[in-house]
Design an enzyme around this catalytic site. Structure first.
Site, PDB file in Angstrom:
ATOM      1  CG  ASP A  40      -0.187   0.054   2.517  1.00 50.39           C
ATOM      2  OD1 ASP A  40       0.625  -0.869   2.536  1.00 50.39           O
ATOM      3  OD2 ASP A  40      -0.647   0.705   3.537  1.00 50.39           O
TER       4      ASP A  40
ATOM      5  CD  GLU B 177       4.275   0.912   7.142  1.00 48.22           C
ATOM      6  OE1 GLU B 177       4.900   1.284   8.209  1.00 48.22           O
ATOM      7  OE2 GLU B 177       3.760   1.691   6.427  1.00 48.22           O
TER       8      GLU B 177
HETATM    9 ZN   LIG Z   1       6.866   2.178   4.292  1.00 52.62          ZN
END
Ligand SMILES: [Zn+2]
Length: 463
Positions: A85, A148
């Site tokens: 992501d 994340e």
């Molecule tokens: Zn990162």
């Protein structure tokens, strides 16, 4: 053939794979059936697992939360954990952010360094290791997270179903090795404002900042006053005297006071200039009369001001490994009845939550302020003589010829959530860190150098 020559042979395929993955815009989106973080992250994961499968690895997709490519047999495994992501592209790009164009040996695009390039380096590094004929005694997994940047919720999902690795790393910070990450608290201080001012000057609202983990670069207050011109005049005198960037203007029945600061990451507040605190400094000089809001402003001026290490607040923790605590007042939202202030405080790796919060609570007791929405992450610390640290140091020095210094940071990486791993690379010392900024790129030479370092590291950890 040795591992590094095998990496060189894979260079073109690695570059193409990174370009393909960067072209999938994987910003978190609206959840959909079977896509917990929206379409982008799920599509990026599917593409990467297809690439890994084509390279000959067994692949597993855990319901589009997280997936992995696996090699070898056995119970225990070495893990390399990165994320697919990305944060939104923002503005100011000289090349399109999702085209993965190559200019001067650099691939440009959102996610090239953070973190698509590095995790693909690890995947192709593992492929080179397999091609070299090396024998491993443990399984290896390259794990692809997809959340994340917005809370690492996929790791909860992973750890509820899978065992953690016995050792490993996350290629999502910088070289050489991050063996310490500060403890992080994020919370709101909330106060009901029941005692109102009866003075000629009163505050209708104060608003500033965007995120608790960013130094606010803007804050404004709406002030009611019988003599507006005198408030405006004292604002300009104050700005002249202090050097703070303040402006004041009349708007309808209010005087709007605007404070301009300098933004910085919440883990490095000393690099910024806090617009909220600049504004508070001025408001504290106005004749606001006895009121809850004045008490609050005075409290912050006395115990915080432009300080970023919590010393005056009585929480000036410090250690040799990770330095001083960092204190950031990131967001303020005050209306006539209620004040909410969002704080981000990061404490040194050898200190505890209690050592921070006991004196903190003592300081706010009797002020009417209460803590809400506390989020806490423990610090992370691997001692110098830990086996994992020594192994990473050995490989780094062999591959680069440089000393593998240990670093401690205020940020939080995947290593906080996933047991037994530390952050290792991918940014080499002296190179710019363009994560989350416009014109993010990765140098193709660094992509290849990373693949070599990661391949040799996996060999050392899994042999
Ligand atoms: Zn990162």
């Amino acid at each position: 053939m040795d591992i590094n020559s095998k990496v060189d042979l894979l260079k073109e395929k690695l570059v193409e794979a990174v370009q393909d993955v960067v072209r999938v815009k994987s910003v978190e989106g609206e959840p959909k059936a079977g896509m917990p973080f929206g379409e982008g992250p799920a599509n990026a994961l599917e593409l990467v697992l297809t690439i890994a499968s084509d390279l000959g690895f067994k692949v597993v997709n855990l319901d589009n939360y997280v997936g992995y490519a696996e090699y070898g047999t056995g119970e225990e495994y070495v893990g390399v954990l990165g994320h697919l992501d990305v944060v939104p592209e923002g503005s100011g790009w000289k090349y399109p952010p999702y085209a993965a164009e190559i200019h001067d040996g650099k691939i440009y695009g959102r996610g090239t360094t953070d973190d698509k390039g590095p995790i693909m380096s690890a995947l192709f590094g593992l492929k080179a290791l397999v091609d070299s004929g090396a024998t491993l005694s443990k399984k290896v997994r390259v794990i692809f997270g997809t959340n994340e940047e917005s809370g690492s919720k996929e790791l909860e999902y992973y750890l509820a179903r899978e065992k953690p690795p016995i050792s490993g790393f996350t290629p999502d910070a910088e070289y050489p090795i991050i063996n310490g990450e500060k403890g992080i608290t994020t919370f709101d201080l909330v106060k009901e404002l029941s005692v109102k001012s009866e003075s000629e000057i009163s505050i209708e609202y104060i608003r500033g900042g965007q995120k608790s983990n960013m130094v606010p670069d803007y804050c404004e207050a709406g002030v009611k006053a019988d003599l507006k011109s005198s408030v405006i005049e004292s604002c300009y005198h104050f700005a002249e005297r202090t050097g703070y960037d303040l402006k004041a203007e009349e708007k309808d029945d209010l005087v709007i006071i605007k404070a301009f600061g300098i933004s910085a990451h919440g883990s490095l507040p000393e690099l910024g200039k806090n617009a909220i605190m600049e504004l508070f400094a001025f408001l504290g000089e106005l004749d606001l009369g006895k009121s809850d809001i004045l008490d609050l402003i005075n409290f912050f001026n006395k115990y915080v001001g432009l300080e970023t290490n919590g010393e005056s607040f009585g929480i000036g923790l410090e250690d040799e490994i990770s330095g001083k605590l960092s204190f950031n007042l990131g967001v303020v939202n005050i209306d006539e009845d209620k004040a909410i202030l969002a704080l981000n405080i990061r404490y040194p790796v050898t200190k505890t939550y209690e050592e921070l919060m006991n004196p903190f609570n003592e300081k706010i007791s009797g002020t009417g302020m209460v803590i809400e929405n506390m989020q806490h992450q423990e610090p992370l610390y691997f001692p110098e003589d830990h086996e994992l640290i020594k192994t990473l140091q050995k490989v780094y020095t062999e591959q680069t010829g440089e000393e593998a210094k240990l670093l401690s940071i205020g940020g939080g990486t995947y290593a906080k959530e996933m047991p037994n791993i530390v952050a290792f690379g991918p940014i080499f010392p002296g190179k710019p860190d363009l994560d989350h900024q416009a014109n993010e790129y990765i140098e193709i030479d660094d992509l290849v150098a990373n693949a070599k370092i990661y391949a040799n590291t996996i060999l050392e950890l899994a042999k």
